[in-house]
Design a protein around this motif. Structure first.
Motif, PDB file in Angstrom:
ATOM      1  N   ASP A 163      27.418  64.771  96.097  1.00 30.57           N
ATOM      2  CA  ASP A 163      28.548  64.681  95.178  1.00 30.57           C
ATOM      3  C   ASP A 163      28.030  64.831  93.747  1.00 30.57           C
ATOM      4  N   GLU A 164      28.229  65.992  93.150  1.00 34.93           N
ATOM      5  CA  GLU A 164      27.722  66.320  91.814  1.00 34.93           C
ATOM      6  C   GLU A 164      26.258  65.911  91.631  1.00 34.93           C
ATOM      7  N   HIS A 196      30.317  70.803  89.110  1.00 32.56           N
ATOM      8  CA  HIS A 196      31.118  71.370  88.022  1.00 32.56           C
ATOM      9  C   HIS A 196      30.413  72.572  87.385  1.00 32.56           C
ATOM     10  N   TYR A 197      29.202  72.858  87.841  1.00 31.90           N
ATOM     11  CA  TYR A 197      28.485  74.034  87.311  1.00 31.90           C
ATOM     12  C   TYR A 197      28.892  75.255  88.132  1.00 31.90           C
ATOM     13  N   MET A 198      29.559  76.199  87.480  1.00 35.37           N
ATOM     14  CA  MET A 198      30.069  77.332  88.246  1.00 35.37           C
ATOM     15  C   MET A 198      28.973  78.294  88.685  1.00 35.37           C
TER      16      MET A 198
ATOM     17  N   THR B 163      31.193  65.629  79.879  1.00 39.71           N
ATOM     18  CA  THR B 163      30.359  65.391  81.058  1.00 39.71           C
ATOM     19  C   THR B 163      31.222  64.971  82.249  1.00 39.71           C
ATOM     20  N   GLY B 164      30.995  65.588  83.378  1.00 41.64           N
ATOM     21  CA  GLY B 164      31.751  65.259  84.586  1.00 41.64           C
ATOM     22  C   GLY B 164      33.173  65.783  84.566  1.00 41.64           C
ATOM     23  N   VAL B 165      33.486  66.615  83.584  1.00 40.25           N
ATOM     24  CA  VAL B 165      34.842  67.155  83.461  1.00 40.25           C
ATOM     25  C   VAL B 165      34.828  68.571  84.037  1.00 40.25           C
TER      26      VAL B 165
END
Lengths: 242, 308
Positions: A163-164, A196-198, B163-165
Motif C-alpha cells: 500500500d503506497e 500515486h506515482y504514475m 504528499t499522499g494526494v
C-alpha cells in the motif's frame, strides 16, 4: 506471469458503510506472478477493497477468493498465504533490524532454523549485515522500506499487498525498490500494489483504476494508453478521474 | 533587482548524531513560487520549521522579510501563513469555525480578506457547517490552505501539501497556488514529487541536508551534462539487467516504460543497438531525449556519491 491461474478472483464485490457504497460491484482477476497496480483518487475505494482482500474486513456481498481460498470461510488461512506492507507502518521502530525479522518470521510460524537462515540471506541480499543490531528508527527511510518489503515476503507468500510502498522515498531507492518487486514477481509471488506515482503504474503488468467505488478501467498500461489516446499513464489517470 | 523575502545563510541543524541540515544557504525572492524538492529525510521539514520559528538552528542566520528567525519570531509569525505536513486543523470544529478561529487569532475576519481566499474557499463554503474531520482529503487541503491565507500573509509556507494526494488533486492544488501568485504572495512549498518542480519559478533540490542545486527548472534541466537516451524493449526487466552489465553504461534508470540511459563518451547508438541485438531484445527502440528534473536529481545524487 501465469494467465492460467487467478490467485485473486473477485466477482461483484460490494462494500457498504451505512448508506455509502465504498465498493460497487467490483469484478477482476489477478494472475499468478503478476504485478497488479491498483490506482485511483483518494476516497475512490482502494483501501476498502485492499482491506477486504487481506481478510481484515468482510464484504457486504460478492464472491471472492484469495490465494485459492474462499474469503468468507478462510480469512485466517488467507492471512498466512499473503504478505502486507504499507508506507505508514511496517516495522517496529524500537526493535532492532534482526528483531523485526525474527518477530515477523515467528508470527508466520517459521522454525528457528528457517528464521536464522532467511535472516542471514535477507541481510546479505540487502547488504544490511552491518546494521543488523541497529534499531529501525536509526535507519534511513529508503533502507527501512526495502527491509519492510523483504520482511513482508519472508514466509514466501503467494501474494504480497503493497500500500503506497514508495511514498516520499528518494528516486534512486524508489527504483531499487521496484527491482525488488520485479524479482519477487519472477520468483512467482503475485504483487498487488497501490501508488500515486504514475510512472510506477507503467511498471505494472496490468493496472486497474478505481473511481467513486467502481472500476473505470483495467488493462495493461499499453492498452490503456491506446484506449485513452494518452502518452503516459498520468494522462490516462487524469482523463478518467476528471 | 529582486527583493529578497527569505535569506538563509549557513544554517546547520543536528538531532543528536544526525545532521539534518549541513551549512545551507539560500535566497528566495519576493513574489516567487519556490519549491524545496527532495525525498523524506532530506531536511525539508527542518528548514521549514526554522523559517516558521518553530525550531532554532544550531548555527547560521536566517531572515524572513528582514526579520531574524530567532530574535524576531513574533513578527515572523504575524506575516507568515503556514500549512504543516500533517493536517493541522481542528477536526471537531466546522469548516466555518476553523476559518473564524484562524482569522480571530490573527485579529482579522473572513470578510476582510475574502477576496484573497475566495478562489479556494468557495469550493468548500457549501459545506461550511460540516466538521473538518468529516471532509474528504482534497477538501481538508483546501480548508487548510484557506486558513493559512486568512490573515493575508506576506509569505505562505507549505510543508508537503500534496504528499499522499492523488495525481488529479495534486494538479488542482498546484493550479490554486499558481493563481495565488497574482496576489504577489511569496510561496515556499516543499514536495517529494519531482514532477512538481516544473511548476515552480525556482527550486532547490535537497538531499541528505545538502542543497544539490538551486535554479529555475529550465536551467536545471538545461545544465544536464551528457546525452540521455530513452531505451525500450519487450522485456524491460531483462533490458535493464543487460544495460547495467554493458561496459559503456554510466547510469541506467527506470522511467515508466522506458529506461533512461547515459553512456560514457565516444560510444555510438549503433554499438548499443548491436549489443542489445546480441542479447536478443525484440521491439527495440532508442531515442535521444531531453532530461526532466528527476533525471537531474538522479544525476546530482549519483555525482555526490562518486565525489562525496
Amino acid at each position: 506471469m501465469n494467465k492460467e491461474t487467478a490467485v485473486i478472483r473477485v466477482r461483484d464485490l460490494v462494500k457498504k458503510f451505512g448508506k455509502f457504497t465504498a465498493n460497487d460491484k467490483l469484478c477482476f482477476d489477478v494472475y499468478e506472478g503478476e504485478i497488479f497496480g491498483f490506482l485511483g483518487a483518494n476516497g475512490a475505494g482502494k483501501t476498502t477493497a485492499l482491506r477486504i482482500l487481506c481478510g481484515l474486513s468482510l464484504p457486504t456481498s460478492g464472491e471472492i477468493s484469495v490465494a485459492g481460498l474462499d474469503l468468507y470461510s478462510n480469512r485466517e488461512r488467507i492471512k498466512k498465504r499473503i504478505g502486507y506492507m504499507s508506507q505508514k507502518f511496517s516495522l517496529y521502530e524500537d526493535l532492532k533490524v534482526y528483531e523485526n525479522i525474527r518477530l515477523y518470521a515467528g508470527i508466520y510460524g517459521l522454525s528457528r532454523k528457517e528464521i536464522k537462515q532467511r535472516t542471514d540471506e535477507l541481510l546479505e541480499t540487502l547488504e544490511l549485515e552491518a546494521v543488523r543490531n541497529k534499531r529501525i528508527a536509526e535507519l534511513p527511510l529508503g533502507w527501512r522500506q526495502k527491509l519492510a518489503f523483504s520482511v513482508a515476503i519472508i514466509h514466501r507468500p503467494r501474494i504480497v499487498f503493497l500500500d503506497e510502498p514508495t511514498g516520499g522515498v528518494d528516486p534512486i531507492t524508489r527504483r531499487q525498490f521496484w527491482d525488488m518487486i520485479y524479482q519477487a514477481s519472477r520468483d512467482g509471488i503475485t504483487v498487488f500494489v497501490t501508488t500515486h506515482y504514475m510512472d510506477e503504474a507503467e511498471y505494472c503488468d496490468r493496472v486497474c483504476i478505481m473511481e467513486a467505488g467502481r472500476i473505470d478501467a483495467i488493462g495493461t498500461p499499453t492498452e490503456l494508453m491506446e484506449e485513452y489516446k494518452a502518452e503516459n499513464m498520468d494522462e490516462v489517470f487524469i482523463r478518467i478521474a476528471r | 533587482m529582486n527583493k529578497i523575502s527569505v535569506d538563509i545563510q549557513n544554517i546547520s541543524k543536528s538531532y543528536k548524531d544526525v545532521k539534518a541540515l549541513k551549512d545551507i544557504s539560500l535566497q528566495i525572492n519576493q513574489g516567487e513560487l519556490f519549491g524545496l524538492i527532495g525525498p523524506d529525510g532530506a531536511g525539508k521539514t527542518s528548514l521549514i520549521r526554522i523559517l516558521t520559528t518553530l525550531l532554532i538552528p544550531d548555527s547560521g542566520i536566517a531572515t524572513v522579510e528582514g526579520y531574524d528567525v530567532v530574535k524576531d519570531y513574533k513578527e515572523i509569525r504575524k506575516i507568515t501563513g503556514y500549512m504543516a505536513g500533517r493536517f493541522s486543523l481542528y477536526q471537531d470544529l466546522t469548516v466555518e469555525e476553523n476559518m473564524n478561529f484562524y482569522a480571530t487569532v490573527f485579529g482579522t475576519t473572513i470578510e476582510e480578506n475574502y477576496d484573497l481566499v475566495k478562489d479556494i474557499y468557495s469550493h468548500i463554503e457549501p459545506f461550511k457547517k460540516r466538521r473538518a474531520g468529516k471532509l474528504s482529503g482534497g477538501m481538508k487541503q483546501k480548508l487548510a490552505l484557506s486558513c493559512a491565507l486568512i490573515h493575508r500573509p506576506d509569505i505562505l509556507i507549505l510543508d508537503e501539501p500534496t504528499t499522499g494526494v492523488d495525481a488529479v488533486s495534486r494538479k488542482e492544488f498546484w493550479e490554486m497556488l499558481m493563481r495565488l501568485k497574482d496576489h504577489s504572495i511569496t510561496i515556499l512549498v516543499s514536495t517529494p514529487y519531482m514532477d512538481e518542480a516544473e511548476l515552480c519559478d525556482r527550486v532547490a533540490l535537497i538531499q541528505d541536508g545538502i542543497i544539490l542545486s538551486v535554479d529555475t527548472p529550465g536551467n536545471i534541466t538545461g545544465n544536464y551534462e551528457g546525452k540521455l537516451l530513452a531505451v525500450r524493449a519487450e522485456d524491460l526487466y531483462q533490458l535493464k539487467k543487460d544495460l547495467a552489465g554493458y561496459e559503456h553504461t554510466l547510469s541506467v534508470y527506470l522511467f515508466g516504460q522506458n529506461l533512461h540511459l547515459t553512456m560514457m563518451e565516444k560510444n555510438s547508438e549503433k554499438d548499443l543497438r548491436s549489443y542489445l541485438k546480441t542479447k536478443g531484445h525484440g521491439e527495440l527502440r532508442i531515442d535521444q531525449i531531453n532530461p526532466n528534473i528527476e533525471d537531474c536529481f538522479l544525476d546530482l545524487m549519483a555525482g555526490k556519491e562518486r565525489n562525496p
